[in-house]
Structures are given as structure tokens and as C-alpha cells.
Design a protein around this motif. Structure first.
Motif, short mmCIF file in Angstrom:
data_model
loop_
_atom_site.label_atom_id
_atom_site.label_comp_id
_atom_site.label_asym_id
_atom_site.label_seq_id
_atom_site.Cartn_x
_atom_site.Cartn_y
_atom_site.Cartn_z
N PHE A 380 34.33 -0.68 30.84
CA PHE A 380 33.74 0.66 30.93
C PHE A 380 32.74 0.79 29.79
N SER A 381 31.48 0.79 30.16
CA SER A 381 30.43 0.81 29.14
C SER A 381 30.50 2.07 28.29
N SER A 382 30.20 1.92 27.01
CA SER A 382 30.11 3.11 26.14
C SER A 382 28.87 3.93 26.47
N ASP A 383 27.94 3.32 27.20
CA ASP A 383 26.75 4.05 27.68
C ASP A 383 27.08 4.64 29.03
N GLY A 384 27.57 5.88 29.05
CA GLY A 384 27.95 6.53 30.29
C GLY A 384 26.91 7.54 30.75
N GLY A 385 27.34 8.48 31.57
CA GLY A 385 26.45 9.51 32.07
C GLY A 385 27.18 10.81 32.27
N TYR A 386 26.45 11.91 32.27
CA TYR A 386 27.03 13.23 32.51
C TYR A 386 26.08 14.05 33.36
N TRP A 387 26.64 15.04 34.07
CA TRP A 387 25.84 15.90 34.92
C TRP A 387 25.24 17.03 34.10
N LYS A 395 22.44 12.47 33.38
CA LYS A 395 21.75 11.97 32.19
C LYS A 395 22.67 11.02 31.42
N PRO A 396 22.07 10.05 30.72
CA PRO A 396 22.89 9.12 29.93
C PRO A 396 23.57 9.83 28.77
N GLY A 397 24.77 9.39 28.44
CA GLY A 397 25.51 9.92 27.31
C GLY A 397 26.45 8.87 26.77
N GLU A 398 26.98 9.09 25.58
CA GLU A 398 27.87 8.13 24.94
C GLU A 398 29.32 8.51 25.19
#
Length: 630
Positions: A380-387, A395-398
Motif C-alpha cells: 500500500f503506497s504511502s502516496d495515496g489519494g483523497y476525494w 487528489k494525491p495525498g500522503e
């Protein structure tokens, strides 16, 4: 409270589903439509109930929210049929709505549900306004106000002139939702068609630049449509199954350190999205050992998913660093082979719920029998996303792995090979944190022990002006990429005479790629195995812009790394340990083995990742390096 209730219904109530199949107007109604619906509204013998006609029904009234920013008015000389109409002047920068409420009475619409309709005239100030039409039952009946909604766009939308809207009552369905204030979630609930109390117009935050819409002659008509063949077909989660129980214990060398889910309890909540997506418990054939498993029903005709919120937070940061994983039992139905499994964090750290997902079939056998899935937390990448509600984009999020409060199951539109109208079905049970995943090699261990004294290798400085970089974009984005000469002498002396200029407008996706394999590039450009990072000079015109570096490895498996760049020129170094396999797309024919094989890179690319903007990037001096503080 009204504001939250209606917003939660309008934005999250994906399970208030449309009845399957088309609802056909009766021939006489089609004739009326063809002639401008003369006589259909106003003095119509099919009219059985009224919400508004020149005025509220005796004693009726309106409410609206937020009270200090929205209004429901009855302006003079505003009507389509008579003198006046309702004016819904709603706040576009908030979750907003207005309602027409019956006083001292309610409508029993059961006799008209199968073939009747909700009808009204509508006119927008600008046209193109986006809203949902909602009916609500009487909360005095059972203490719960259940709402059902439909998008007006499905029935012709709003124009800057008067148009007639006809919505089959059967389209609303038999089930809606109510707002659970304690758990702050919408709960699905049967709609009481015998006790209909309110007509509402609601909008989501940011869905309109302004919203001023006139509505006239809101009525219920009988006998307008043919009864749908599947009018009383059960909802997907109402179909009761008895599934064979799973083995219970995972493989003998798997050690469980913490249980995350065993069965659905009161403190847990769900948030579905996309069409008719829903969930429900299903019984097993060994109830004394394990009474139930969770069923997930995704709408394959839409981008859909469902979040299961635990009602508590799990700190998985240490387990992730020590090689831990997520283990659980899962099974699907025939034709289901493309599902995503994700973790979502809370919003304690950055006020954003960020998620990170993987392709489930990479970590277990996804078929009609039970399999034990084991997913290393490092996957599970630390570079995630949120609405992002403001831009209505992801958008990308940590990720904050110290605050995991939900898992998600999701699927692409038409992503699974199932019959039209049928759900994508997946069942799971016993989600746990496991101490290790047998056979998993932590990529960080590889990079921790990686040693190479190979000098930096230049890939592109663009000085030869050689073309080959290819731009592509989604339906609502645009991108161009050209090699351009530097006109600033100081910059020319520092960076060189030419560079790659990328201009773009991003609303879904866009990228520029260089296909080494197609051009037959040699090992001097494609063998990256003796370096630990890629570096470049990059000019950014935004504050804290998100940027993605993409690589297709020797097996054409797609990998990516998200980075944040500052306004101005950046010396960007992206360590290869930061790259993660793309969980959303791998081209047909790809060797998907989860091994980042850099011995022969087949393609590289760059992608802007901050949606909702138009901007420019300048890239120069792309090199491989071992000078990385990773």
C-alpha cells in the motif's frame, strides 16, 4: 441537522437504487409529450395530489438550508402556468437545499407507485444547473425521516427556459436512507410510500457556480407509465444466501497479531458509492462456528466501491515497517476478476481521509472458492489519494499508517465479466493484521543493501532536438509536449540550450511518455539496474505541485512514484525504492509479477497530478544516479 441529513443522503446514498429496466410511458402520454404536454398539467384528470400550485397546500410551508445563505421564495409573476412559482435560491458553496412540506397531512402514493409520476415545470437562471429531486416520508410515523433521490439530469435537466419534468415514481425505488447522527453516516431504510410528506431540491457543495431555479406545478399523476416487469425485484443485498464456510485458520506459518474485522458490529458503518452498490451479511453453512460473512455488491455499470469503517483506528505504522501485512478470507462469483482492496486513514493528521489500494488478484486466487489473501502493508503506497469536494476530483495525498480506520472494496465501470444488471459480488471475512507474509521480499531490504559505484548516466538533455516524446490525455484534459530552445542566456548556460516543455490542462489524466522499446533503444538508455534513482531539472509554475514519474519495466509492468515540486527550478531526485506498481492499470500482455525489473526499461513518462489546473512544466537533464538520500 437538516443540512447534514440531506447532504449525506444526496452525496452518499448510492444504495437508493433505480429500479432495473426502462420505465415506458403509456402511448397516450407519448402523444401528449409530442404535442408539448398540453393538458397534462393543470386541470388534468390524472392528477391525484399536489405539492405546489400557485401556493402551498393549505397550511404547507417551506424550509431551506443553510438558513442564512439559501432561500425558497414565491416571487410575483414568476409562474409557468399561473401567476407564481417556487424559486429555489440555494448556496452553491455549501450542501444546500429547499423543501416543500405538507402540513397536517401526507400522501399515500402506494396506489400510484407502479405507474404514476412526479411532474413539474422547471427553469434555471442560466441553464445547466445540477441538482437532485428528493421525496421524504413523515418522520412522525416511525421517528425516522427517510429520503429517496434522483438526479434531474436523468430526466432532461434544467434549461434557461421552462421545461417539463416527468419522473416515474417507480424510478425512486422502495428504499432510501436516513441520517444516523450518532455515527455520522446515511443508513439505508425502506421508504414509506404510504406517508409521503416532502418534496425537495438539493445540491452538493461546489456542483454549481450559482443556483437559482424556478419550479412550478409540482404534482403527482396516476397511470403515466407501464408497470416495470421487475417492480418488486429484491435489492441485491436482500437476496439471502447460505455460503460454505471458509476454513477459518490461515496457513500454518501465518501469525495473526491483531484482528480488524470478524463480523459487522454496531459501531461499524459503510459508505457506498456508484449506482446500486450495497452490502449485507450472508449466512454460512456452519453457523455454530461462523454465523456470517460480509457480502459486497458493486454496480458493474458504474465506477463503484464501498468503504467499511471500523469505528476505531488501527496503528499499522510499526507493522508496515517490520514486514507485516493484511490477511483475510475472500471469494467472488463467476466472472469477477478485477477488484481493488484499499486502506483508508482517518483525518487526524491532515483533515483528509487518504486511501491507498492494490489489485486484489495479485495477492490471492480470486474465484468462486474461498482463498486466503495476504497483502504486505508495504504494497500500500504511502502516496495515496483523497476525494476533494471543492474540485470534485481525487487528489494525491500522503497516507497515515498510524491511523487506519477503514478498508475499501472497489471496481471499475464494466471492469468485470458479468451479465448486464447483475452485481459484482465479493464476500470476505476475518480481516487481520499478520506479522509477516510468507515469501514476500521487502523492496526496502533490496535497496538498503544495493551497492553500485556506477557513474551518473545521462538519458535526455534534449540538445539534439530529437523528437519521440508522446503526449496523451483523458476526455476532459489536454496536454502538449515539445522540445523548445532556451532564450534566457543565464538559464542556457546553467541548464543547456533546449528542454522539454509540457503544457497541460488536467481534469482526469494526462501524460507524456518516451517508448524505448518501440524505438529500439539500446542498453545505454534502457539498463537502469546499476542506479538507485532518476534525477532531473524541472521548472514548476505552481506552489507545491504534485508530479508523477512513470516507468514500464522489462516485462512492461507499469510503476509510478508521486513527488511534490515547488514553484521555480527544482533539482529533483526520485529514488527507485519510492516506485510502486500501478494498481489500476496494466496493459494486456504485461508480465505482472511485482518485480521492478530495471534491466531493460521499455518506457518512461511524466504526468502532472494536480487536477483542476492549467499550467506548464519544463524538464531538462534527465539522468540516472546513485547519489540519492533515500
Amino acid at each position: 441537522m437538516i443540512k447534514i441529513q440531506t447532504y449525506a443522503f444526496a452525496s452518499l446514498l448510492a444504495f437508493a437504487a433505480f429500479v432495473q429496466g426502462a420505465v415506458e410511458p403509456l402511448p397516450r402520454i407519448l402523444d401528449s409529450l409530442a404535442t408539448g404536454r398540453k393538458g397534462v398539467v393543470g386541470g388534468n384528470p390524472d392528477e391525484v395530489f399536489t405539492f405546489f400550485k400557485e401556493n402551498f397546500v393549505a397550511g404547507g410551508y417551506a424550509y431551506f438550508y443553510p438558513e442564512d445563505k439559501s432561500k425558497v421564495l414565491i416571487p410575483e409573476e414568476s409562474g409557468k402556468i399561473g401567476e407564481v412559482a417556487l424559486c429555489f435560491d440555494l448556496e452553491p458553496n455549501d450542501y444546500s437545499g429547499g423543501a416543500v412540506v405538507l402540513h397536517g397531512t401526507s400522501y399515500d402514493l402506494r396506489p400510484y407507485y407502479a405507474t404514476g409520476s412526479l411532474e413539474f415545470w422547471v427553469k434555471g437562471k442560466t441553464g445547466g444547473e445540477v441538482c437532485e429531486i428528493v421525496l421524504a416520508d413523515d418522520e412522525q410515523d416511525d421517528g425516522i425521516k427517510t429520503e429517496i433521490n434522483l438526479p434531474i439530469s436523468k430526466y432532461g435537466g434544467i434549461q434557461p427556459y421552462w421545461t417539463h419534468i416527468s419522473i416515474p415514481l417507480a424510478d425512486f425505488g422502495r428504499r432510501g436512507g436516513y441520517w444516523d447522527e450518532k455515527n455520522e453516516v446515511t443508513v439505508k431504510s425502506p421508504f414509506n410510500w404510504s406517508n409521503v410528506k416532502e418534496f425537495l431540491v438539493v445540491i452538493e457543495k461546489g456542483s454549481n457556480k450559482e443556483f437559482k431555479v424556478f419550479v412550478d406545478d409540482v404534482v403527482i399523476l396516476k397511470d403515466q407509465y407501464k408497470e416495470p416487469a421487475n417492480l418488486n425485484a429484491p435489492y441485491w443485498d436482500e437476496v439471502k444466501l447460505v455460503l460454505p464456510n471458509h476454513p477459518g485458520k490461515p496457513e500454518k506459518d501465518v501469525e495473526v497479531s491483531e484482528s480488524m474485522y470478524q463480523t459487522f458490529v454496531d459501531k461499524m458503518t459503510t459508505e457506498p458509492y456508484g449506482g446500486k452498490t450495497t452490502n449485507g451479511l450472508q449466512a454460512t453453512d456452519n453457523p455454530s462456528v461462523n454465523p456470517d460473512v460480509m457480502g459486497v455488491y458493486l454496480d458493474n455499470s458504474d465506477y463503484s466501491g464501498i468503504a467499511f469503517k471500523f469505528g476505531k483506528s488501527f496503528n499499522l505504522a510499526a507493522a508496515r515497517q517490520s514486514g507485516g501485512g493484511i490477511g483475510f478470507w475472500g471469494r467472488a462469483t463467476q466472472g469477477v476478476d478485477a477488484l481493488m482492496f484499499g486502506l483508508n486513514d482517518g483525518d487526524l493528521k491532515d483533515q483528509k481521509s487518504v486511501g491507498s489500494s492494490v489489485l486484489l488478484s495479485d495477492y490471492g486466487k480470486l474465484d468462486t472458492g474461498w482463498s486466503y489473501f495476504m497483502i504486505p502493508l508495504k504494497e500500500f503506497s504511502s502516496d495515496g489519494g483523497y476525494w476533494d469536494e471543492e474540485s470534485k476530483t481525487e487528489k494525491p495525498g500522503e497516507m497515515d499508517f498510524a491511523d487506519i480506520n477503514a478498508i475499501t472494496i472497489s471496481g471499475d465501470k464494466y471492469g468485470n465479466r458479468i451479465a448486464p444488471g447483475e452485481p459484482t459480488q465479493f464476500f470476505f471475512d476475518d480481516i487481520s493484521v499478520i506479522k509477516s507474509v510468507p515469501g514476500y521480499i521487502d523492496p526496502d531490504i533490496y535497496w538498503d543493501t544495493f551497492k553500485s559505484s556506477t557513474a551518473d548516466k545521462l538519458l535526455f538533455d534534449f540538445e539534439d532536438g530529437k523528437e519521440g516524446w508522446e503526449g496523451s490525455a483523458g476526455e476532459v484534459s489536454a496536454l502538449s509536449a515539445i522540445i523548445e530552445s532556451q532564450t534566457d542566456r543565464a538559464l542556457r548556460d546553467q541548464y543547456g540550450q533546449k528542454y522539454l516543455k509540457i503544457e497541460y490542462s488536467l481534469n482526469d489524466w494526462a501524460q507524456v511518455t518516451y517508448p524505448f522499446a518501440r524505438f529500439g533503444s539500446g542498453s545505454e538508455l534502457t539498463d537502469w539496474s546499476q542506479h538507485r534513482a532518476i534525477k532531473m531539472d524541472i521548472l514548476c509554475e505552481q506552489d507545491d505541485e504534485l508530479f508523477t514519474v512513470k516507468v514500464k519495466d522489462a516485462g512492461k509492468e507499469e510503476w509510478f512514484a508521486n513527488v511534490k515540486i515547488k514553484r521555480g527550478w527544482n533539482k529533483l531526485v526520485v529514488p527507485f525504492r519510492k516506485f510502486r506498481k500501478d494498481p489500476y492499470y496494466q496493459a494486456p500482455g504485461t508480465l505482472v509479477d511485482g518485480k521492478f525489473d530495471l534491466t531493460r526499461v521499455t518506457e518512461m513518462g511524466f504526468a502532472p497530478a494536480t487536477k483542476g489546473i492549467m499550467s506548464r512544466l519544463v524538464i531538462d537533464n534527465v539522468s540516472l544516479t546513485n547519489d540519492s538520500n533515500d
